[in-house]
Design a protein around this motif. Sequence first.
Motif, PDB file in Angstrom:
ATOM      1  N   UNK A  86      -6.724  43.408 -46.946  1.00 29.24           N
ATOM      2  CA  UNK A  86      -6.082  43.976 -45.763  1.00 29.24           C
ATOM      3  C   UNK A  86      -6.441  45.457 -45.607  1.00 29.24           C
ATOM      4  N   UNK A  87      -6.402  46.191 -46.728  1.00 33.45           N
ATOM      5  CA  UNK A  87      -6.769  47.617 -46.681  1.00 33.45           C
ATOM      6  C   UNK A  87      -8.207  47.794 -46.234  1.00 33.45           C
ATOM      7  N   UNK A  88      -9.099  46.937 -46.716  1.00 35.53           N
ATOM      8  CA  UNK A  88     -10.503  47.018 -46.324  1.00 35.53           C
ATOM      9  C   UNK A  88     -10.655  46.730 -44.822  1.00 35.53           C
ATOM     10  N   UNK A  89      -9.935  45.753 -44.329  1.00 40.67           N
ATOM     11  CA  UNK A  89     -10.000  45.432 -42.898  1.00 40.67           C
ATOM     12  C   UNK A  89      -9.435  46.579 -42.063  1.00 40.67           C
ATOM     13  N   UNK A  90      -8.345  47.180 -42.521  1.00 45.30           N
ATOM     14  CA  UNK A  90      -7.713  48.253 -41.775  1.00 45.30           C
ATOM     15  C   UNK A  90      -8.632  49.479 -41.671  1.00 45.30           C
ATOM     16  N   UNK A  91      -9.464  49.685 -42.695  1.00 42.94           N
ATOM     17  CA  UNK A  91     -10.393  50.820 -42.690  1.00 42.94           C
ATOM     18  C   UNK A  91     -11.572  50.566 -41.781  1.00 42.94           C
TER      19      UNK A  91
END
Length: 138
Positions: free
Chosen positions: A132-137
């Motif tokens: 999720x963090x990777x997608x948000x970035x």
Amino acid sequence: MKELPGDVFVTGQLLAVQMQALAEQGVMSFINNRPDMEGPMQPLSEDLEKTAQELGVDYHHIPMAGGLTPGLIEASQTAFDNLPRPIVAFCASGMRSAALWAFAHVDKLGVDGVMEAICAAGYNLEQIRGPLEARAKG
């Protein structure tokens, strides 16, 4: 059935009679995240789609077998963005539907926001925090 933000609910496998009852209560859309033939006695997606058509509600089959893919996330985001609400998304337990909801909403609610929502709904999906963090970035 567990509630998520945005007039979305996730749950385990639905049968046609349950879809009818939910539609009578005002549900406007269903998202089936379960692949056909995953378990015994599981109704086929085409039969559930026929039920939805007879009920006059929207139905999308976005099956998740195995891991998340960009195509699954994109299809889920499009469905959640465009389907009439309330929406009920379902799979075997509701967990895959909750994960797909999280990926479809991380841009709007942030990682902490989607993680808090799925935790409040009773799902422990901490393993998707990194993706999720990777997608948000982006």
